[in-house]
Design a protein around this motif. Structure first.
Motif, PDB file in Angstrom:
ATOM      1  N   MET A   1      -7.075   1.615  12.321  1.00  0.00           N
ATOM      2  CA  MET A   1      -6.332   2.305  11.273  1.00  0.00           C
ATOM      3  C   MET A   1      -6.669   3.794  11.329  1.00  0.00           C
ATOM      4  O   MET A   1      -7.797   4.175  11.545  1.00  0.00           O
ATOM      5  CB  MET A   1      -6.690   1.718   9.913  1.00  0.00           C
ATOM      6  N   SER A   2      -5.665   4.601  11.082  1.00  0.00           N
ATOM      7  CA  SER A   2      -5.830   6.043  11.118  1.00  0.00           C
ATOM      8  C   SER A   2      -6.678   6.531   9.944  1.00  0.00           C
ATOM      9  O   SER A   2      -6.711   5.914   8.890  1.00  0.00           O
ATOM     10  CB  SER A   2      -4.451   6.703  11.055  1.00  0.00           C
ATOM     11  N   ASP A   3      -7.352   7.668  10.148  1.00  0.00           N
ATOM     12  CA  ASP A   3      -8.096   8.278   9.046  1.00  0.00           C
ATOM     13  C   ASP A   3      -7.354   9.496   8.484  1.00  0.00           C
ATOM     14  O   ASP A   3      -7.914  10.269   7.731  1.00  0.00           O
ATOM     15  CB  ASP A   3      -9.512   8.656   9.485  1.00  0.00           C
ATOM     16  N   ARG A   4      -6.087   9.642   8.881  1.00  0.00           N
ATOM     17  CA  ARG A   4      -5.258  10.742   8.374  1.00  0.00           C
ATOM     18  C   ARG A   4      -4.089  10.170   7.579  1.00  0.00           C
ATOM     19  O   ARG A   4      -3.450   9.227   8.004  1.00  0.00           O
ATOM     20  CB  ARG A   4      -4.716  11.594   9.517  1.00  0.00           C
ATOM     21  N   PHE A   5      -3.837  10.770   6.448  1.00  0.00           N
ATOM     22  CA  PHE A   5      -2.767  10.319   5.578  1.00  0.00           C
ATOM     23  C   PHE A   5      -1.987  11.514   5.062  1.00  0.00           C
ATOM     24  O   PHE A   5      -2.520  12.613   4.996  1.00  0.00           O
ATOM     25  CB  PHE A   5      -3.335   9.550   4.367  1.00  0.00           C
ATOM     26  N   ARG A   6      -0.764  11.283   4.685  1.00  0.00           N
ATOM     27  CA  ARG A   6       0.018  12.323   4.040  1.00  0.00           C
ATOM     28  C   ARG A   6       0.556  11.764   2.736  1.00  0.00           C
ATOM     29  O   ARG A   6       0.751  10.565   2.598  1.00  0.00           O
ATOM     30  CB  ARG A   6       1.148  12.838   4.918  1.00  0.00           C
ATOM     31  N   ILE A   7       0.805  12.626   1.800  1.00  0.00           N
ATOM     32  CA  ILE A   7       1.332  12.206   0.513  1.00  0.00           C
ATOM     33  C   ILE A   7       2.813  11.916   0.672  1.00  0.00           C
ATOM     34  O   ILE A   7       3.548  12.704   1.265  1.00  0.00           O
ATOM     35  CB  ILE A   7       1.118  13.304  -0.556  1.00  0.00           C
ATOM     36  N   ARG A   8       3.240  10.776   0.143  1.00  0.00           N
ATOM     37  CA  ARG A   8       4.659  10.454   0.176  1.00  0.00           C
ATOM     38  C   ARG A   8       5.410  11.429  -0.725  1.00  0.00           C
ATOM     39  O   ARG A   8       4.922  11.792  -1.789  1.00  0.00           O
ATOM     40  CB  ARG A   8       4.880   9.041  -0.341  1.00  0.00           C
ATOM     41  N   PRO A   9       6.609  11.819  -0.310  1.00  0.00           N
ATOM     42  CA  PRO A   9       7.388  12.706  -1.170  1.00  0.00           C
ATOM     43  C   PRO A   9       7.702  12.014  -2.511  1.00  0.00           C
ATOM     44  O   PRO A   9       8.082  10.860  -2.530  1.00  0.00           O
ATOM     45  CB  PRO A   9       8.677  12.945  -0.388  1.00  0.00           C
ATOM     46  N   ALA A  10       7.486  12.725  -3.566  1.00  0.00           N
ATOM     47  CA  ALA A  10       7.772  12.205  -4.903  1.00  0.00           C
ATOM     48  C   ALA A  10       8.245  13.347  -5.782  1.00  0.00           C
ATOM     49  O   ALA A  10       7.850  14.488  -5.601  1.00  0.00           O
ATOM     50  CB  ALA A  10       6.520  11.568  -5.494  1.00  0.00           C
ATOM     51  N   THR A  11       9.090  13.028  -6.724  1.00  0.00           N
ATOM     52  CA  THR A  11       9.543  14.027  -7.682  1.00  0.00           C
ATOM     53  C   THR A  11       8.740  13.848  -8.959  1.00  0.00           C
ATOM     54  O   THR A  11       8.589  12.734  -9.443  1.00  0.00           O
ATOM     55  CB  THR A  11      11.048  13.859  -7.971  1.00  0.00           C
ATOM     56  N   VAL A  12       8.203  14.933  -9.466  1.00  0.00           N
ATOM     57  CA  VAL A  12       7.397  14.909 -10.686  1.00  0.00           C
ATOM     58  C   VAL A  12       7.961  15.922 -11.668  1.00  0.00           C
ATOM     59  O   VAL A  12       8.685  16.829 -11.289  1.00  0.00           O
ATOM     60  CB  VAL A  12       5.915  15.246 -10.397  1.00  0.00           C
ATOM     61  N   ALA A  14       6.875  18.940 -14.167  1.00  0.00           N
ATOM     62  CA  ALA A  14       5.736  19.855 -14.283  1.00  0.00           C
ATOM     63  C   ALA A  14       6.119  21.034 -15.157  1.00  0.00           C
ATOM     64  O   ALA A  14       7.248  21.524 -15.097  1.00  0.00           O
ATOM     65  CB  ALA A  14       5.302  20.337 -12.902  1.00  0.00           C
ATOM     66  N   ARG A  15       5.168  21.460 -15.966  1.00  0.00           N
ATOM     67  CA  ARG A  15       5.368  22.628 -16.822  1.00  0.00           C
ATOM     68  C   ARG A  15       4.133  23.503 -16.729  1.00  0.00           C
ATOM     69  O   ARG A  15       3.008  23.007 -16.734  1.00  0.00           O
ATOM     70  CB  ARG A  15       5.619  22.205 -18.265  1.00  0.00           C
ATOM     71  N   GLU A  85       7.199  22.056  -4.437  1.00  0.00           N
ATOM     72  CA  GLU A  85       8.391  22.882  -4.311  1.00  0.00           C
ATOM     73  C   GLU A  85       9.425  22.341  -5.287  1.00  0.00           C
ATOM     74  O   GLU A  85       9.369  21.164  -5.661  1.00  0.00           O
ATOM     75  CB  GLU A  85       8.940  22.876  -2.894  1.00  0.00           C
ATOM     76  N   PRO A  86      10.366  23.167  -5.723  1.00  0.00           N
ATOM     77  CA  PRO A  86      11.370  22.687  -6.675  1.00  0.00           C
ATOM     78  C   PRO A  86      12.180  21.537  -6.093  1.00  0.00           C
ATOM     79  O   PRO A  86      12.546  21.542  -4.917  1.00  0.00           O
ATOM     80  CB  PRO A  86      12.266  23.901  -6.914  1.00  0.00           C
ATOM     81  N   ALA A  87      12.434  20.526  -6.916  1.00  0.00           N
ATOM     82  CA  ALA A  87      13.284  19.405  -6.499  1.00  0.00           C
ATOM     83  C   ALA A  87      14.738  19.839  -6.622  1.00  0.00           C
ATOM     84  O   ALA A  87      15.099  20.591  -7.521  1.00  0.00           O
ATOM     85  CB  ALA A  87      13.020  18.185  -7.376  1.00  0.00           C
ATOM     86  N   ILE A  88      15.547  19.371  -5.720  1.00  0.00           N
ATOM     87  CA  ILE A  88      16.970  19.682  -5.761  1.00  0.00           C
ATOM     88  C   ILE A  88      17.583  18.849  -6.876  1.00  0.00           C
ATOM     89  O   ILE A  88      17.445  17.634  -6.911  1.00  0.00           O
ATOM     90  CB  ILE A  88      17.650  19.366  -4.418  1.00  0.00           C
TER      91      ILE A  88
END
Length: 168
Positions: A1-12, A14-15, A85-88
């Motif tokens: 198993m890899s020891d590198r991960f990336r965050i899945r794109p998600a819309t949140v 934020a203020r 970054e801003p969500a479309i």
């Protein structure tokens, strides 16, 4: 198993924490996230409660982020700028962009452009005949002297902009 991960794109949601003369901005933000205000109006601190009795404190310039599960967290301003970054924004209703096509002989036809850039214009409303093309530009190539009018776009003279003249 890899020891590198990336965050899945998600819309949140934020203020950003901002100061104000009367403290209303901080109070509104605290109400939104279920926290409370501390500090002065111009330098407020928003305290977010946590399940384990610890608290996160957001200061001016920090962001309060609400994830998909409804949980709130504090993200420093510099980290937020680097990671988010801003969500479309998608339109609430419909998925096409309407337009009017003005032909060289003075007819005005209704048309629509789809997210795929394909375009369709109704040539004969009585019989329901239409012309379609892979883009508005390609549609105009077959209609010499025609031009497109997009709703809501204003020109310098106060009139709606008419763009895409086929003979230009």
């Amino acid at each position: 198993m890899s020891d590198r991960f990336r965050i899945r794109p998600a819309t949140v949601e934020a203020r950003q924490v901002q100061g104000s003369n009367d403290g209303s901005a901080a109070l509104e933000l605290a109400t939104w996230c279920g926290g409370w205000c501390a500090g002065a109006h111009r330098e407020p601190k928003i305290v977010l409660p946590a399940e384990d009795e610890s608290h996160s404190v957001a200061r001016v310039g920090d962001w309060i982020v609400k994830d998909g599960g409804g949980r709130f967290s504090v993200v420093r301003g510099d980290v937020f700028a680097e990671a988010y970054e801003p969500a479309i924004q998608q339109p609430l209703h419909g998925f096409t962009r309407g337009f009017r096509l003005h032909t060289a002989d003075g007819k005005v036809l209704d048309g629509a452009q789809f997210p795929s850039s394909r375009a369709v214009v109704v040539d004969d409303q009585e019989w329901g005949l239409a012309t379609a093309a892979v883009s508005v530009e390609e549609l105009l190539k077959g209609l010499h002297g025609a031009r497109i009018e997009w709703p809501g776009e204003q020109g310098g003279d106060g009139a709606e902009d008419v763009v895409g003249d086929a003979d230009a």
